[in-house]
Write an enzyme that holds these catalytic residues in place. Structure first.
Site, short mmCIF file in Angstrom:
data_model
loop_
_atom_site.label_atom_id
_atom_site.label_comp_id
_atom_site.label_asym_id
_atom_site.label_seq_id
_atom_site.Cartn_x
_atom_site.Cartn_y
_atom_site.Cartn_z
N ARG A 50 0.86 -1.20 0.00
CA ARG A 50 0.00 0.00 0.00
C ARG A 50 0.89 1.25 0.00
O ARG A 50 0.53 2.29 -0.53
CB ARG A 50 -0.96 0.00 1.19
CG ARG A 50 -1.76 1.28 1.29
CD ARG A 50 -3.03 1.24 2.14
NE ARG A 50 -3.06 0.26 3.18
CZ ARG A 50 -2.48 0.39 4.38
NH1 ARG A 50 -1.82 1.50 4.68
NH2 ARG A 50 -2.58 -0.57 5.27
N TYR A 102 -13.97 18.12 -16.32
CA TYR A 102 -14.58 16.79 -16.45
C TYR A 102 -15.78 16.68 -15.47
O TYR A 102 -15.66 17.11 -14.31
CB TYR A 102 -13.51 15.72 -16.18
CG TYR A 102 -14.08 14.35 -15.93
CD1 TYR A 102 -14.93 13.75 -16.86
CD2 TYR A 102 -13.79 13.66 -14.76
CE1 TYR A 102 -15.47 12.50 -16.62
CE2 TYR A 102 -14.31 12.40 -14.52
CZ TYR A 102 -15.17 11.83 -15.45
OH TYR A 102 -15.70 10.60 -15.21
N ASP A 174 -4.74 20.02 -14.73
CA ASP A 174 -5.13 18.67 -15.17
C ASP A 174 -4.71 18.58 -16.63
O ASP A 174 -5.32 19.19 -17.51
CB ASP A 174 -6.65 18.50 -15.00
CG ASP A 174 -7.11 17.09 -15.38
OD1 ASP A 174 -6.43 16.45 -16.21
OD2 ASP A 174 -8.16 16.64 -14.88
N LYS A 199 -6.27 7.61 -19.76
CA LYS A 199 -6.40 8.17 -21.12
C LYS A 199 -5.09 7.99 -21.90
O LYS A 199 -4.62 6.89 -22.06
CB LYS A 199 -6.83 9.63 -21.03
CG LYS A 199 -7.88 9.91 -19.95
CD LYS A 199 -9.16 9.12 -20.13
CE LYS A 199 -10.16 9.50 -19.05
NZ LYS A 199 -11.08 8.47 -18.68
O1 P1T Z 1 -11.57 8.24 -14.93
P1 P1T Z 1 -10.43 8.61 -14.03
O2 P1T Z 1 -9.15 7.91 -14.34
O3 P1T Z 1 -10.78 8.56 -12.57
O4 P1T Z 1 -10.07 10.15 -14.36
C1 P1T Z 1 -10.94 11.24 -14.13
C2 P1T Z 1 -10.66 12.35 -15.09
C3 P1T Z 1 -9.88 13.42 -14.66
N1 P1T Z 1 -9.58 14.45 -15.48
C4 P1T Z 1 -10.03 14.49 -16.76
C5 P1T Z 1 -9.69 15.65 -17.63
C6 P1T Z 1 -10.80 13.43 -17.25
O5 P1T Z 1 -11.22 13.49 -18.53
C7 P1T Z 1 -11.14 12.35 -16.40
C8 P1T Z 1 -11.98 11.21 -16.87
N2 P1T Z 1 -12.74 11.48 -18.03
C9 P1T Z 1 -13.59 10.63 -18.65
C10 P1T Z 1 -13.85 9.39 -18.22
C11 P1T Z 1 -14.25 11.15 -19.88
O6 P1T Z 1 -14.81 10.37 -20.68
O7 P1T Z 1 -14.18 12.37 -20.09
#
Ligand code: P1T
Length: 386
Positions: A50, A102, A174, A199
């Site tokens: 962890r 987001y 971000d 992504k």
């Molecule tokens: O899905 P996750 O790994 O928890 O990430 C969240 C997140 C944070 N910042 C941005 C700019 C994002 O686009 C996302 C996640 N976005 C999607 C799942 C989407 O389809 O836009």
């Protein structure tokens, strides 16, 4: 020597030293929860997974170097990275946030964390308004997404970081949409970078993961304490998958951008499209700022289709190569409807003000042949409008 490498070489080599015991060129997956100690408290730097894991360490080393940071910490999702960062701020902090973020970030800020911190949403592309708000509020943190999800607004990162610094605020960017390959916010004055590695960084739609990158040891100690206490841990296997996916980031980003530019130019000329948004188009209001602070325009394209929700649904049901799905940044092309899918948690009134309308469609342009991508869009237009 590795610190001086170009980013496309660092992606492949930093943290990727051959395994010292076997010479294996890829790092082993240390699929272990614990580590043997020779005497109580006497260990080789690893006590419990962890807190630390050698596969994760390899990934963190590489990520820190890509963003020109000193430290990186990885998490079980992008949202987990956001959660831990919010816990690192003193309770009752003021946070100035770009208004188009987001949907999941918006939901987390406005529901769960609104009891802990004060969020002030503003259009950070408007520098005058941003300066006035920061001067008045004196926030602990300024939170920017650039380009934004989903309307691809571009904030002048360098200028906003300067305003923040002048008033004692840290700035977080971000950087999910650009990846460190096209944009490095710490070089522009930001203090913290966040990624949903789900992504572009991983790039293969087979992992959910997040990361923070920063230079401050004080922040690192705080984040490490929170990570070890709260446990939003990325597994060794997922860490290894990201190490593997990341190796091709440079070639993937170049291909995403090439295809996205072609798609954006195609859409801009299409009679069934009201408006196309892509930072690489001269018609984008943030085009010159994008050119200044990014070395490429990325793979995300959004557009307003003619007609309302009926046409949008028909179009989304008509694509064949594109997959109708949330997420982005994978090798395959994805299409989605922000108002119903990724940004459903943003109230309708705010969506309207931001332009997240019923005819807004978001594309994550993949790295397939651009000819096939455009043929698919052509046949979907034909089915929708015939
Ligand atoms: O899905 P996750 O790994 O928890 O990430 C969240 C997140 C944070 N910042 C941005 C700019 C994002 O686009 C996302 C996640 N976005 C999607 C799942 C989407 O389809 O836009």
């Amino acid at each position: 020597m590795k610190k001086k490498l170009d980013i496309s070489s660092k992606i492949i080599h930093v943290g990727g030293e051959p395994d010292p015991t076997t010479g294996a060129i890829m790092p082993p997956i240390f699929q272990t929860s614990t580590y043997v100690q020779s005497s109580p408290g006497k260990h080789q730097g690893y006590e419990y997974s962890r807190c630390h894991n050698p596969t994760r360490t390899r990934l963190e080393e590489c990520l820190a170097s890509l963003e020109n940071a000193k430290y990186s910490m990885v998490f079980a999702s992008g949202m987990a990275a956001t959660t831990i960062l919010l816990h690192a701020l003193p309770q009752g902090s003021d946070i100035v946030v770009g208004d188009d973020v987001y949907g999941g970030t918006y939901r987390l800020f406005t529901t769960i964390y609104e009891k802990i911190h004060n969020f002030h949403f503003i259009d950070t592309t408007d520098l005058k308004k941003t300066r006035e708000t920061i001067r008045k509020i004196k926030p602990q943190l300024v939170w920017i997404e650039s380009p934004t999800n989903p309307t691809l607004k571009i904030t002048d990162i360098e200028k906003v970081c300067k305003i923040g610094k002048n008033h004692g605020a840290l700035t977080l960017v971000d950087n999910t949409f650009m990846s460190p390959y096209f944009q490095r916010p710490l070089d522009l004055g930001a203090d913290i970078v966040l990624h949903s590695m789900t992504k572009y960084i991983n790039g293969h739609s087979d992992v959910v993961a997040g990361a923070l990158m920063y230079k401050s040891k004080k922040l690192h100690d705080k984040l490490f304490y929170l990570h070890k206490s709260m446990g939003p841990t990325l597994s060794p296997f997922d860490s290894w998958l990201v190490i593997r996916g990341l190796k091709t980031l440079a070639v993937r980003m170049e291909a995403h951008e090439r295809n996205a530019m072609e798609v954006a130019e195609f859409l801009e000329k299409n009679k069934y499209v009201e408006k196309t948004i892509y930072p690489g188009l001269k018609s984008h209001p943030g085009h010159l700022i994008a050119k200044k602070q990014m070395s490429g325009f990325g793979g995300m394209v959004t557009f307003y289709l003619q007609g309302g929700i009926k046409n949008s649904k028909k179009f989304l049901e008509s694509v064949e190569l594109f997959a109708l799905a949330e997420s982005l940044g994978g090798v395959e092309s994805l299409i989605e409807h922000p108002a119903i899918m990724t940004h459903a948690s943003v109230p309708a009134k705010n969506r309207k003000a931001l332009g997240i309308d019923d005819n807004l469609i978001r594309l994550s342009v993949g790295i397939e042949s651009s000819k096939d991508i455009i043929s698919d869009l052509k046949q979907a237009f034909k089915k929708t409008f015939s």
